[in-house]
Design an enzyme around this catalytic site. Structure first.
Site, PDB file in Angstrom:
ATOM      1  CB  THR A  31      60.740  47.279  54.480  1.00 17.41           C
ATOM      2  OG1 THR A  31      61.510  46.067  54.463  1.00 17.41           O
ATOM      3  CG2 THR A  31      59.889  47.391  53.222  1.00 17.41           C
ATOM      4  CG  PHE A  38      55.485  50.328  46.056  1.00 21.35           C
ATOM      5  CD1 PHE A  38      56.874  50.210  45.977  1.00 21.35           C
ATOM      6  CD2 PHE A  38      54.924  51.601  45.961  1.00 21.35           C
ATOM      7  CE1 PHE A  38      57.678  51.326  45.784  1.00 21.35           C
ATOM      8  CE2 PHE A  38      55.720  52.724  45.763  1.00 21.35           C
ATOM      9  CZ  PHE A  38      57.101  52.587  45.687  1.00 21.35           C
ATOM     10  NE  ARG A  39      52.874  45.967  42.857  1.00 26.89           N
ATOM     11  CZ  ARG A  39      53.752  46.929  42.542  1.00 26.89           C
ATOM     12  NH1 ARG A  39      54.912  47.023  43.183  1.00 26.89           N
ATOM     13  NH2 ARG A  39      53.488  47.826  41.603  1.00 26.89           N
ATOM     14  CG  HIS A 124      61.141  52.376  38.553  1.00 26.60           C
ATOM     15  ND1 HIS A 124      60.576  51.397  39.323  1.00 26.60           N
ATOM     16  CD2 HIS A 124      61.103  51.903  37.279  1.00 26.60           C
ATOM     17  CE1 HIS A 124      60.201  50.376  38.542  1.00 26.60           C
ATOM     18  NE2 HIS A 124      60.524  50.661  37.296  1.00 26.60           N
ATOM     19  CB  CYS A 132      61.006  71.596  32.991  1.00 23.43           C
ATOM     20  SG  CYS A 132      59.827  72.114  31.713  1.00 23.43           S
ATOM     21  CB  CYS A 135      62.873  73.085  28.662  1.00 21.93           C
ATOM     22  SG  CYS A 135      62.845  73.692  30.366  1.00 21.93           S
ATOM     23  CB  SER A 199      56.359  41.955  44.223  1.00 23.16           C
ATOM     24  OG  SER A 199      56.225  43.165  43.468  1.00 23.16           O
TER      25      SER A 199
HETATM   26  N1  APR Z   1      62.973  41.195  53.748  1.00 24.00           N
HETATM   27  C1  APR Z   1      62.623  40.443  52.672  1.00 24.00           C
HETATM   28  N2  APR Z   1      61.647  40.795  51.807  1.00 24.00           N
HETATM   29  C2  APR Z   1      60.982  41.952  52.055  1.00 24.00           C
HETATM   30  C3  APR Z   1      61.272  42.773  53.161  1.00 24.00           C
HETATM   31  C4  APR Z   1      62.320  42.352  54.028  1.00 24.00           C
HETATM   32  N3  APR Z   1      62.678  43.067  55.098  1.00 24.00           N
HETATM   33  N4  APR Z   1      60.416  43.853  53.133  1.00 24.00           N
HETATM   34  C5  APR Z   1      59.631  43.679  52.049  1.00 24.00           C
HETATM   35  N5  APR Z   1      59.957  42.552  51.410  1.00 24.00           N
HETATM   36  C6  APR Z   1      59.407  42.042  50.144  1.00 24.00           C
HETATM   37  C7  APR Z   1      57.906  41.994  50.101  1.00 24.00           C
HETATM   38  O1  APR Z   1      57.453  40.696  50.475  1.00 24.00           O
HETATM   39  C8  APR Z   1      57.593  42.302  48.627  1.00 24.00           C
HETATM   40  O2  APR Z   1      57.344  41.119  47.874  1.00 24.00           O
HETATM   41  O3  APR Z   1      59.794  42.989  49.147  1.00 24.00           O
HETATM   42  C9  APR Z   1      58.853  42.971  48.080  1.00 24.00           C
HETATM   43  C10 APR Z   1      58.624  44.400  47.649  1.00 24.00           C
HETATM   44  O4  APR Z   1      57.775  44.355  46.522  1.00 24.00           O
HETATM   45  P1  APR Z   1      57.024  45.694  46.065  1.00 24.00           P
HETATM   46  O5  APR Z   1      56.445  46.365  47.251  1.00 24.00           O
HETATM   47  O6  APR Z   1      56.127  45.302  44.919  1.00 24.00           O
HETATM   48  O7  APR Z   1      58.174  46.648  45.554  1.00 24.00           O
HETATM   49  P2  APR Z   1      58.902  46.622  44.144  1.00 24.00           P
HETATM   50  O8  APR Z   1      59.004  45.240  43.611  1.00 24.00           O
HETATM   51  O9  APR Z   1      60.146  47.394  44.302  1.00 24.00           O
HETATM   52  O10 APR Z   1      57.892  47.460  43.214  1.00 24.00           O
HETATM   53  C11 APR Z   1      58.306  47.730  41.904  1.00 24.00           C
HETATM   54  O11 APR Z   1      56.388  49.152  41.592  1.00 24.00           O
HETATM   55  O12 APR Z   1      54.971  50.721  42.424  1.00 24.00           O
HETATM   56  C12 APR Z   1      56.049  50.534  41.596  1.00 24.00           C
HETATM   57  O13 APR Z   1      57.652  52.138  41.032  1.00 24.00           O
HETATM   58  C13 APR Z   1      57.247  51.305  42.067  1.00 24.00           C
HETATM   59  O14 APR Z   1      59.570  50.682  41.898  1.00 24.00           O
HETATM   60  C14 APR Z   1      58.298  50.240  42.323  1.00 24.00           C
HETATM   61  C15 APR Z   1      57.799  49.075  41.474  1.00 24.00           C
END
Ligand code: APR
Length: 252
Positions: A31, A38-39, A124, A132, A135, A199
């Site tokens: 980020t 994502f969350r 992932h 494809c 194949c 997360s």
């Molecule tokens: N510093 C610390 N923590 C951070 C920062 C930051 N700068 N930015 C985001 N976060 C934390 C958020 O608080 C969140 O809990 O990172 C976490 C990211 O969690 P998700 O968005 O759930 O991402 P992730 O755990 O990678 O998701 C797993 O879900 O949707 C699928 O395939 C997708 O690989 C992904 C998987």
């Protein structure tokens, strides 16, 4: 020394004292490079819902939406540079402290930060090419993107007519066997497992921190928000990843 400094000092001591560490990353490490996670409150799943693998296979409309989303998120990824957190991980790999980077991310920023391919395990998949589904022929994305954006063409394999999909793993899609085996081996061989920016709610990926802990490793979770696995961790840091890892690994 305030609490945060004491926690970072503890992280640094755990890194300095381990014999073999594994880093496990999620979208939170990217980020600070401008790629949404994502969350988090404004994350991707706050604006849309995942397209499951069987939907992609059975519905042309779902395939069209999946390609639209991919080329949209690729704009963030194409402009992204590794940040201080990625550079800190790369330094720990370079110094031989971290043996493997198990990542849920598909943005390629660990590679771009200098972590050798052989030390990266992409659970992932990878967003830099397509395949494809029948194949397994690999396809460059540029021609697919051009045909899709200019003529709304949904790609199909020119050899077998199969459906072409980005090489990332969707919900409901089988996990890559080789990567899962490599991640399991690395997890069982480490004495320090550092989960960063995830997360920890998506399995089987989120199972690795618990496997490490059950196998006797120390577990660190670095994440802005609390996670479901914090109760297992020896150290939880609810801090920003870049500054925290940068300080722990002496990287600016
Ligand atoms: N510093 C610390 N923590 C951070 C920062 C930051 N700068 N930015 C985001 N976060 C934390 C958020 O608080 C969140 O809990 O990172 C976490 C990211 O969690 P998700 O968005 O759930 O991402 P992730 O755990 O990678 O998701 C797993 O879900 O949707 C699928 O395939 C997708 O690989 C992904 C998987």
């Amino acid at each position: 020394m305030d609490r945060h400094n004491a926690e970072i000092r503890r992280l640094k001591d755990m890194i300095d004292g381990c014999s073999r560490a594994v880093v496990f990353t999620g979208a939170g490490i990217s980020t600070e490079s401008g790629i949404p996670d994502f969350r988090s409150p404004n994350g991707i799943w706050s604006k849309t819902t995942p397209i499951y693998f069987d939907e992609f296979v059975s519905s042309e409309a779902a395939r069209r939406e999946a390609w639209r989303r991919k080329f949209h998120i690729d704009q963030d990824i194409d402009n992204a540079e590794p940040n201080r957190g990625h550079r800190a991980v790369a330094r720990l790999v370079r110094e031989g402290v971290v043996s493997a980077v198990i990542t849920q991310n598909i943005d390629g920023l660990h590679q771009l930060s200098g972590v050798p391919e052989e030390n990266i395990i992409e659970l992932h998949g990878n967003g830099t090419y397509a395949k494809c589904l029948t194949c397994a022929t690999r396809y460059d994305l540029e021609p697919i993107k051009k045909d899709f954006l200019e003529a709304d063409i949904i790609p199909e394999c020119r050899f077998c007519g199969g459906l072409i999909k980005g090489a990332t793993i969707s919900f409901g899609q089988a996990m890559p066997e080789d990567e899962m085996r490599r991640a399991q081996d690395a997890t069982l061989a480490c004495d320090l497992f550092i989960a960063i920016g995830s997360s920890l709610v998506v399995y089987p990926a989120a199972g690795f921190p618990a496997i490490a802990k059950e196998n006797g490793a120390q577990l660190v979770i670095l994440n802005r928000e609390p996670t479901d696995l914090d109760h297992l961790a020896d150290l939880v840091l609810n801090l920003e990843i870049g500054p925290t890892l940068g300080e722990a690994a002496n990287v600016n």
